[in-house]
Write an enzyme that holds these catalytic residues in place. Structure first.
Site, mmCIF file in Angstrom:
data_model
loop_
_atom_site.group_PDB
_atom_site.id
_atom_site.type_symbol
_atom_site.label_atom_id
_atom_site.label_comp_id
_atom_site.label_asym_id
_atom_site.label_seq_id
_atom_site.Cartn_x
_atom_site.Cartn_y
_atom_site.Cartn_z
ATOM 1 N N ARG A 49 0.809 -1.229 0.000
ATOM 2 C CA ARG A 49 0.000 0.000 0.000
ATOM 3 C C ARG A 49 0.840 1.276 0.000
ATOM 4 O O ARG A 49 0.395 2.329 0.430
ATOM 5 C CB ARG A 49 -0.972 0.019 1.180
ATOM 6 C CG ARG A 49 -1.978 -1.114 1.133
ATOM 7 C CD ARG A 49 -3.192 -0.851 1.978
ATOM 8 N NE ARG A 49 -4.153 -1.914 1.809
ATOM 9 C CZ ARG A 49 -4.165 -3.033 2.511
ATOM 10 N NH1 ARG A 49 -3.265 -3.215 3.459
ATOM 11 N NH2 ARG A 49 -5.072 -3.949 2.280
ATOM 12 N N LYS A 51 2.459 11.393 -11.162
ATOM 13 C CA LYS A 51 1.557 10.533 -11.955
ATOM 14 C C LYS A 51 2.295 9.242 -12.260
ATOM 15 O O LYS A 51 3.427 9.266 -12.748
ATOM 16 C CB LYS A 51 1.168 11.212 -13.257
ATOM 17 C CG LYS A 51 0.015 12.171 -13.111
ATOM 18 C CD LYS A 51 -0.460 12.617 -14.484
ATOM 19 C CE LYS A 51 -1.588 13.619 -14.347
ATOM 20 N NZ LYS A 51 -1.976 14.198 -15.642
ATOM 21 N N GLU A 103 8.021 17.643 -25.526
ATOM 22 C CA GLU A 103 7.438 18.021 -24.219
ATOM 23 C C GLU A 103 7.962 19.383 -23.780
ATOM 24 O O GLU A 103 7.235 20.184 -23.201
ATOM 25 C CB GLU A 103 7.770 16.986 -23.146
ATOM 26 C CG GLU A 103 6.912 15.733 -23.160
ATOM 27 C CD GLU A 103 5.439 15.971 -22.829
ATOM 28 O OE1 GLU A 103 5.049 17.056 -22.366
ATOM 29 O OE2 GLU A 103 4.647 15.039 -23.080
ATOM 30 N N LYS A 160 6.635 23.125 -14.089
ATOM 31 C CA LYS A 160 5.819 21.949 -13.764
ATOM 32 C C LYS A 160 5.565 21.887 -12.264
ATOM 33 O O LYS A 160 4.454 21.585 -11.820
ATOM 34 C CB LYS A 160 6.475 20.654 -14.266
ATOM 35 C CG LYS A 160 5.640 19.438 -13.859
ATOM 36 C CD LYS A 160 5.644 18.284 -14.793
ATOM 37 C CE LYS A 160 4.591 17.270 -14.324
ATOM 38 N NZ LYS A 160 4.512 16.071 -15.105
ATOM 39 N N GLU A 207 -5.218 17.298 -10.730
ATOM 40 C CA GLU A 207 -5.913 17.691 -11.959
ATOM 41 C C GLU A 207 -7.425 17.762 -11.735
ATOM 42 O O GLU A 207 -8.204 17.036 -12.354
ATOM 43 C CB GLU A 207 -5.569 16.683 -13.065
ATOM 44 C CG GLU A 207 -5.556 17.279 -14.437
ATOM 45 C CD GLU A 207 -4.949 16.313 -15.447
ATOM 46 O OE1 GLU A 207 -3.833 15.820 -15.234
ATOM 47 O OE2 GLU A 207 -5.612 16.045 -16.444
ATOM 48 N N ARG A 258 -3.606 21.632 -13.656
ATOM 49 C CA ARG A 258 -2.644 20.666 -14.176
ATOM 50 C C ARG A 258 -2.953 20.228 -15.606
ATOM 51 O O ARG A 258 -2.055 19.812 -16.345
ATOM 52 C CB ARG A 258 -2.592 19.455 -13.233
ATOM 53 C CG ARG A 258 -1.510 18.481 -13.592
ATOM 54 C CD ARG A 258 -1.191 17.513 -12.492
ATOM 55 N NE ARG A 258 -0.104 16.651 -12.905
ATOM 56 C CZ ARG A 258 0.601 15.881 -12.106
ATOM 57 N NH1 ARG A 258 0.311 15.850 -10.822
ATOM 58 N NH2 ARG A 258 1.568 15.129 -12.569
ATOM 59 N N ASN A 317 -1.183 19.281 -20.503
ATOM 60 C CA ASN A 317 -1.566 18.464 -21.655
ATOM 61 C C ASN A 317 -1.697 19.297 -22.919
ATOM 62 O O ASN A 317 -2.309 18.857 -23.894
ATOM 63 C CB ASN A 317 -2.877 17.733 -21.368
ATOM 64 C CG ASN A 317 -2.672 16.685 -20.310
ATOM 65 O OD1 ASN A 317 -1.760 15.870 -20.404
ATOM 66 N ND2 ASN A 317 -3.479 16.738 -19.273
ATOM 67 N N HIS A 359 -1.616 17.725 -26.352
ATOM 68 C CA HIS A 359 -1.698 16.281 -26.152
ATOM 69 C C HIS A 359 -2.979 15.643 -26.701
ATOM 70 O O HIS A 359 -3.021 14.430 -26.866
ATOM 71 C CB HIS A 359 -1.578 15.943 -24.663
ATOM 72 C CG HIS A 359 -0.158 16.018 -24.148
ATOM 73 N ND1 HIS A 359 0.620 17.140 -24.277
ATOM 74 C CD2 HIS A 359 0.613 15.106 -23.500
ATOM 75 C CE1 HIS A 359 1.818 16.921 -23.731
ATOM 76 N NE2 HIS A 359 1.840 15.694 -23.268
ATOM 77 N N HIS A 412 -2.259 12.236 -28.522
ATOM 78 C CA HIS A 412 -2.691 10.887 -28.125
ATOM 79 C C HIS A 412 -3.386 10.181 -29.298
ATOM 80 O O HIS A 412 -3.185 8.993 -29.534
ATOM 81 C CB HIS A 412 -3.616 10.952 -26.910
ATOM 82 C CG HIS A 412 -2.882 11.322 -25.649
ATOM 83 N ND1 HIS A 412 -3.463 12.035 -24.619
ATOM 84 C CD2 HIS A 412 -1.614 11.088 -25.261
ATOM 85 C CE1 HIS A 412 -2.567 12.220 -23.657
ATOM 86 N NE2 HIS A 412 -1.441 11.656 -24.013
ATOM 87 N N HIS A 419 5.695 9.596 -28.451
ATOM 88 C CA HIS A 419 4.893 10.589 -27.729
ATOM 89 C C HIS A 419 5.340 12.034 -28.010
ATOM 90 O O HIS A 419 4.533 12.879 -28.412
ATOM 91 C CB HIS A 419 4.952 10.289 -26.225
ATOM 92 C CG HIS A 419 4.145 11.249 -25.413
ATOM 93 N ND1 HIS A 419 2.764 11.314 -25.478
ATOM 94 C CD2 HIS A 419 4.527 12.208 -24.529
ATOM 95 C CE1 HIS A 419 2.331 12.262 -24.659
ATOM 96 N NE2 HIS A 419 3.375 12.821 -24.072
HETATM 97 N N1 GLY Z 1 2.358 14.763 -17.899
HETATM 98 C C1 GLY Z 1 1.303 15.585 -17.480
HETATM 99 C C2 GLY Z 1 1.198 15.674 -15.997
HETATM 100 O O1 GLY Z 1 2.103 15.300 -15.297
HETATM 101 O O2 GLY Z 1 0.195 16.111 -15.513
#
Ligand code: GLY
Length: 349
Positions: free
Chosen positions: A113, A135, A182, A210, A220, A228, A232, A235, A239, A251
């Site tokens: 956990r 993430k 990116e 970031k 997000e 957040r 994207n 993106h 995608h 990507h």
């Molecule tokens: N790669 C997008 C984020 O970390 O939210």
């Protein structure tokens, strides 16, 4: 720590530091939680950095490529953790690019956990994006058409991140292109003149941007137009391009095309002028020398359908778009505008 910059990701008791600079790997031990007795290092064959976390460690390699980014790899890692008796008081270290840190982070977040994780990013894409912000995730391979990228994952903040710029000299050209895709998005998220900076300052600034976005909107939150989700930018089409080309476009390459598409769409919607569209081309195609053309053989209707299924979509076709207030999330974009922007782009090729 000469020449190494420290960026803090402010998340209360889960705050952490990102160390950016040549040789930053030598500071790894300083980021190891005091409780950690030993570490499981998750990496891939051929990763060019050797690390010493200052505690005993074992190395576990995962396969290379999106085909290995699935729950089977997480199970294999968990079996390895079981074999060495890794506990919540130990540490997982993700050593590699974005795939490694996504997978290592996910395994760390679920084993017992939750075990602390530290990432050592070895690619440009990992440094400016994947390793920071917590993430984690793996793909769900398609069965009966149901599956997709990063559909299974968690938010699990690392205890620290190392971005050792020494690793960049060893990157294959394609991996550099992916990182630049990116990186290019950050040019449009703030007014900073990133091109005026030397490379290490620019990478540290992208990390800072970031970190600020993540500190403001860690998970997000739905309906937050400038949270957040801004990360994207470019993106939504990217995608779709990855899926429709069966990942022949990587990507970052797809994000490059997605950025100029987002500019065209914003122009079609009257949100930005033609000069701003040209600025996108100047950064993405000019400064970063990335491809900006749509692959010729793709069916626009399939791209639109794929964009409509984007997991970020909140209501109808949803994009992150530039505009008078800067970049923000825009829902309910008319299909005709999205189609027109594709046509305009195709006409430029
Ligand atoms: N790669 C997008 C984020 O970390 O939210």
């Amino acid at each position: 720590m000469t020449g190494i910059r420290t960026v803090r990701v402010e998340l209360g008791e889960r705050s952490y530091e990102v160390l950016v600079g040549a040789g930053a790997r030598h500071e790894l031990a300083a980021l190891v939680p005091a409780t950690a007795q030993r570490a499981a290092v998750v990496t891939q064959p051929g990763i060019p950095l050797e690390i010493d976390p200052g505690i005993p460690f074992e190395v576990f390699e995962i396969g290379t490529g999106e085909d290995h980014k699935h729950l089977g790899t997480i199970e294999a890692l968990c079996r390895s953790f079981a074999r060495i008796g890794l506990t919540r008081h130990d540490l997982v270290i993700g050593l590699g690019g974005g795939m490694v840190t996504d997978v290592a982070g996910f395994a760390a977040s679920t084993w017992h956990r939750g075990v602390p994780v530290v990432h050592v990013a070895t690619t440009l894409l990992g440094m400016v994006d994947a390793a920071i912000g917590g993430k984690t995730g793996v793909n769900l391979p398609s069965v009966n058409g149901l599956g997709g990228k990063n559909l299974v994952g968690t938010f699990w903040q690392p205890s620290g991140v190392i971005c050792d710029l020494d690793a960049l000299a060893t990157l294959p050209p394609r991996e550099v292109r992916c990182g630049r895709g990116e990186m290019a998005k950050y040019h449009f998220l703030t007014g900073d003149d990133l091109l005026a900076m030397d490379e290490s300052t620019r990478i540290a600034r992208c990390v800072e941007i970031k970190a600020t976005v993540v500190a403001d909107d860690e998970r997000e939150a739905a309906g937050k137009p400038a949270g957040r989700a801004l990360l994207n930018y470019g993106h939504t089409l990217a995608h779709a391009l990855e899926i429709e080309t069966a990942f022949a476009l990587a990507h970052g390459e797809a994000v490059a095309i997605g950025l100029v598409y987002a500019a065209h769409l914003a122009h079609v919607l009257g949100r930005i002028d033609g000069d701003r569209v040209q600025h996108h081309y100047a950064v993405v195609g000019g400064a970063y020398e990335l491809g900006t053309s749509l692959p010729a053989h793709l069916d626009p209707q399939r791209l639109l359908a794929s964009m409509a299924r984007d997991k970020k979509a909140v209501s109808g076709l949803t994009f992150v778009l530039d505009g008078p207030r800067g970049v923000e999330v825009v829902a309910e974009v008319p299909q005709a505008a999205a189609t027109e922007a594709l046509q305009v782009m195709a006409g430029r090729s």
